[in-house]
Design a protein around this motif. Sequence first.
Motif, PDB file in Angstrom:
ATOM      1  N   ALA A  32       0.742  -1.112   0.012  1.00  0.00           N
ATOM      2  CA  ALA A  32       0.027   0.057  -0.043  1.00  0.00           C
ATOM      3  C   ALA A  32       0.846   1.366  -0.050  1.00  0.00           C
ATOM      4  N   GLY A  33       0.508   2.456  -0.460  1.00  0.00           N
ATOM      5  CA  GLY A  33       1.304   3.473  -0.524  1.00  0.00           C
ATOM      6  C   GLY A  33       0.137   4.605  -0.972  1.00  0.00           C
ATOM      7  N   GLY A  55      -5.233   4.509  -4.830  1.00  0.00           N
ATOM      8  CA  GLY A  55      -6.205   4.301  -3.734  1.00  0.00           C
ATOM      9  C   GLY A  55      -5.859   5.247  -2.550  1.00  0.00           C
ATOM     10  N   GLY A  56      -4.788   5.677  -2.542  1.00  0.00           N
ATOM     11  CA  GLY A  56      -4.311   6.451  -1.130  1.00  0.00           C
ATOM     12  C   GLY A  56      -4.420   7.810  -1.672  1.00  0.00           C
ATOM     13  N   ILE A 100      -3.376  -8.073   0.146  1.00  0.00           N
ATOM     14  CA  ILE A 100      -3.540  -6.628  -0.688  1.00  0.00           C
ATOM     15  C   ILE A 100      -4.628  -5.798   0.190  1.00  0.00           C
ATOM     16  N   SER A 101      -5.425  -6.256   1.232  1.00  0.00           N
ATOM     17  CA  SER A 101      -6.366  -5.394   1.548  1.00  0.00           C
ATOM     18  C   SER A 101      -6.536  -5.759   3.021  1.00  0.00           C
ATOM     19  N   ASN A 102      -6.923  -4.704   3.816  1.00  0.00           N
ATOM     20  CA  ASN A 102      -7.033  -4.919   5.194  1.00  0.00           C
ATOM     21  C   ASN A 102      -8.699  -4.621   5.456  1.00  0.00           C
ATOM     22  N   GLY A 103      -9.508  -4.457   4.434  1.00  0.00           N
ATOM     23  CA  GLY A 103     -10.695  -4.034   4.428  1.00  0.00           C
ATOM     24  C   GLY A 103     -11.568  -5.051   3.930  1.00  0.00           C
ATOM     25  N   PRO A 104     -12.948  -5.010   4.098  1.00  0.00           N
ATOM     26  CA  PRO A 104     -13.665  -5.943   3.557  1.00  0.00           C
ATOM     27  C   PRO A 104     -14.098  -5.666   2.286  1.00  0.00           C
ATOM     28  N   PHE A 105     -14.157  -6.815   1.270  1.00  0.00           N
ATOM     29  CA  PHE A 105     -14.798  -6.472  -0.170  1.00  0.00           C
ATOM     30  C   PHE A 105     -15.206  -7.922  -0.520  1.00  0.00           C
ATOM     31  N   ASP A 106     -15.999  -8.062  -1.514  1.00  0.00           N
ATOM     32  CA  ASP A 106     -16.314  -9.314  -2.072  1.00  0.00           C
ATOM     33  C   ASP A 106     -16.031  -9.299  -3.592  1.00  0.00           C
ATOM     34  N   LEU A 107     -16.250 -10.575  -4.287  1.00  0.00           N
ATOM     35  CA  LEU A 107     -16.014 -10.791  -5.595  1.00  0.00           C
ATOM     36  C   LEU A 107     -17.254 -11.419  -6.006  1.00  0.00           C
ATOM     37  N   ALA A 132     -10.744   5.783  -9.514  1.00  0.00           N
ATOM     38  CA  ALA A 132      -9.818   4.938  -8.865  1.00  0.00           C
ATOM     39  C   ALA A 132      -9.882   3.556  -9.216  1.00  0.00           C
ATOM     40  N   VAL A 133      -8.790   2.731  -8.970  1.00  0.00           N
ATOM     41  CA  VAL A 133      -8.981   1.446  -9.289  1.00  0.00           C
ATOM     42  C   VAL A 133      -8.912   0.721  -7.857  1.00  0.00           C
ATOM     43  N   LYS A 134     -10.015  -0.549  -7.868  1.00  0.00           N
ATOM     44  CA  LYS A 134     -10.030  -1.170  -6.566  1.00  0.00           C
ATOM     45  C   LYS A 134      -8.710  -1.741  -6.099  1.00  0.00           C
ATOM     46  N   ARG A 135      -8.352  -1.597  -5.021  1.00  0.00           N
ATOM     47  CA  ARG A 135      -6.897  -1.986  -4.446  1.00  0.00           C
ATOM     48  C   ARG A 135      -6.672  -3.677  -4.900  1.00  0.00           C
ATOM     49  N   HIS A 136      -7.654  -4.430  -4.842  1.00  0.00           N
ATOM     50  CA  HIS A 136      -7.387  -5.896  -4.868  1.00  0.00           C
ATOM     51  C   HIS A 136      -7.187  -6.347  -6.487  1.00  0.00           C
ATOM     52  N   ILE A 137      -7.295  -5.333  -7.590  1.00  0.00           N
ATOM     53  CA  ILE A 137      -7.005  -5.720  -8.796  1.00  0.00           C
ATOM     54  C   ILE A 137      -5.353  -5.545  -9.058  1.00  0.00           C
ATOM     55  N   LYS A 138      -4.768  -6.689  -9.439  1.00  0.00           N
ATOM     56  CA  LYS A 138      -3.759  -6.511  -9.702  1.00  0.00           C
ATOM     57  C   LYS A 138      -3.201  -5.855 -11.098  1.00  0.00           C
ATOM     58  N   THR A 139      -2.709  -4.837 -10.746  1.00  0.00           N
ATOM     59  CA  THR A 139      -2.252  -3.699 -11.796  1.00  0.00           C
ATOM     60  C   THR A 139      -0.672  -3.674 -11.817  1.00  0.00           C
ATOM     61  N   SER A 140      -0.385  -3.454 -13.311  1.00  0.00           N
ATOM     62  CA  SER A 140       0.970  -3.647 -13.547  1.00  0.00           C
ATOM     63  C   SER A 140       1.210  -2.971 -14.781  1.00  0.00           C
TER      64      SER A 140
END
Length: 965
Positions: free
Chosen positions: A434-435, A439-440, A488-495, A533-541
Amino acid sequence: MNHNIFNSLQDISLPAGGKAKFYSLPALETAGLGKISRLPVSIRIVLESVLRNCDGDKITDAHVKRLADWKPNAARMDEIPFVVSRIVLQDFTGVPLLVDLAAMRSVAQRMGKDPKLIEPLVPVDLVVDHSVQVDHYGDKQALEINMEIEFRRNNERYQFIKWGMQAFNTFKVVPPGIGIVHQVNLEYLAHGVHMKDGVAYPDTLVGTDSHTTMINGIGVVGWGVGGIEAEAGMLGQPVYFLTPDVVGVNLTGRLPAGVTATDLVLTITEMLRKANVVGKFVEFFGEGTASLTVPDRATIANMSPEYGATMGFFPVDDATIGYFRDTGRSEEEIAAFQSYFKAQNLYGVPRKGDIDYTRELELDLGTVAPSLAGPRRPQDRIEIGNVKSRFVELFAKPVTGGGYGKDTAGLDQRYPVRNCVEKDIHGETGIAGAGPDNGGTGDVSSQPGSARKQAEMGNNLQPGSARNLTEMVSNRPILNMEEAPQCISNGPFDLGNGDVLIAAITSCTNTSNPSVLLAAGLLAKKAVEKGLAVKRHIKTSLAPGSRVVTEYLTATGLLPYLEKLGFNLAGYGCTTCIGNSGPLSEPIEEAVVTNDLVCAAVLSGNRNFEARIHPNIRANFLASPPLVVAYAIAGTMLKDLTNEPLGLGEGEKPVWLKDVWPSDDEVRALIKFAADGETFRRLYSNLTQNQLLWNNVPSVSGQIYSWPKSTYIAEPPFFQDFSMQPSQPGGIQDARALAIFGDSLTTDHISPAGSIKETSPAGKYLLANGVSRMNFNSYGARRGNHEVMMRGTFANVRIKNLMIPGSEGGITLHQPDGQQMSIYDAAMKYIADGVSTVVFGGEEYGTGSSRDWAAKGTQLLGVKAVIAKSFERIHRSNLVGMGVLPLQFKENDSVQSLGIKGNEQFDLLGLRDIRPQQSVSLVIRGADGSRREVDLLCRIDTGIEVDYYMHGGILPYVLRHLMTK
């Protein structure tokens, strides 16, 4: 060289002064050998090589006459011996090739011969680009961490490569962190014209990556071959192939506003696959072709394996010369390049009617629309407005019809992801990776990589530059690989189904093209400014093809906006597209697998075959870089981006794709930043300068490799019991079916490049040899060890053996007991019992990457023949090169029509005196005592391939030839 048949050796004046010789193609027309000026340009360049290398032995004047007399629609029976100027390798295929060369030297030494007999006779460049993996992402440390992990994982391989550098005189290496082989080839390795012994000749090559064809974009004849063929070429053998058909594609019109080169190449891929150009040369001509930039041409040429052609060729013209100047080539080199092609009457893009093609196709560029391709094949194009509906359709479609066989009610269901907090790379509790980006919070203009920060750092400290990377790594605590971040996340989310989990700007297809990368940066800038923004759990590169990319993204001030959305620089190399996407976090993997979700990856690559991108992501879509960013923001494939907003921005206002899509004028205004010759010269002037990680890899000396115990590098068994006299192959009796496969079985299915499962034969082997799961690395990285690779053959988690209907994974039924086991275990049991095996396939067997291990592994499993409806070009050649018979069903015969179940026994008759493309009889003896006999076509296509097969493969053939000399 320096013969003068047909009075073809002539003088050419060099712009810098002086003269050279060249073999004149117009002189052949003057000598009455045919209407050379109407031959396809690509055929003429091959003809020059045949003419120049005519030695009266391997290449004769008869070869010259036959090719000069090429007819558009003649029967294709003539064999062309093509001597290339150089060879390029990537490390996944280059390391096993180097292993074979080292093994040949060991054989020579054991037989009392000079090991130096084994030496490349043409220049070889290996670019280490396939080993970096996206383990870490979404922050400013991603590049340095991924590279450090890369070097720790691959230390044994890199030591071996360094041994090869000092052992072979003509073997050069481009170290990790420089770029993708194809872009480095375009920007640096290609020279246009070579000079040797006073003779000028054009650049030609073969490479051990299917996408070597990218070089066709600058008028270089070259294509991908297996490492097996490349070795033979390195050791003095011509590349042999049948005289090809040449399909001319007339491009007309202009691309509409907002349409990218990626949209164009996906359209061409779909069109040419339907036109069946497999194994043919494709040559682009016409006014539309002339209007394309060289990066756009290279994008189209890159994907010729996806449309099935041997090449997608573009002639040399003013745009090519301009590209050489923009990429920092010397004026002397540029002038010689232009003068040579003009002297050969090869300069300029032909117009309709200028050339005699086998057939002509036409595409109006004005009809191209924004598109994606997927979810499993590059040729399955979908216009952007139809992506959602197509996903829904495939979701419910039966598996047997190419769908996912799901209830559409599942499209509305969401599943919680287990929360976790884990130590990050420095051992501090928090969100790993995170940084302020992605999303920060934080001021974009002050982040490293911004134009302002760039000015503060100075020109030599760009993000990702060699000096900057070295300093960052050397000043940071040593990474313990066991601490590589997983959460990659310390907050709740769903898929849910259709969710995007990977969004990658990756691969050689688009990262050579400034227009689409600048478009991605501009879209990111507009999106950030509108509060998206992009959701944090999406692996972007972001994994560019060269360091030049981050230079111009930095100079234009666009890199910080990509970083803000999580597209931080993750590596310079072939990452996600080759299967090096790295792991998803464990809670996400758990949610996907437990709930059997069909989630998605969106990438700007060229390959999206099953289980290639990630074994648990089942829907993979190819898209332009700006669309990759857009779908990352949308977060799902279940959104129609033409009729639904991308997301909600500031003030919860909906933001639409059209609101953030850059105009063509905005892109054009920034292109100048990508055409700075001085930048190219600086970055390519010294490839090892300040490369601390590479320079610290220990070097091994000596002309013979010592073969220390290693799970990465091992002496292969191909030369066991080698003798100068080959044993003669005979008929195949009482064979069993090792497996039966359907259509479009790819080399990814046959020989995976991605992750290694613990429960697979290869995983069990590594565990038994003390390798922890964390250090498995990938199949691609372990191609230098045959024990791993033969266990990985036919072990893809998505491969479907029709002997076990409804199954997935590398399993089979051993006969005659019918016991279910892994294909590897069954193969070893058959070998132990002295039973030959065959493999059956459908259409396009072996499509995909030019993966020599797909043939090597097949041979090591004891398979004597592969019988299929049709073969992809490179894999067919590789099978012959390994002494495995490729046999093709005739007319309407197939596994299905013949009722083959896999419990039969098989005899192959008529193999005593093999001739090219002869008939072979297949005898099918059923378990019920029935007997049938059908004719097959032997796909040993040429006379030299007969020789290779009779010697047990191309490598023993070449080794015997060299040691006889």
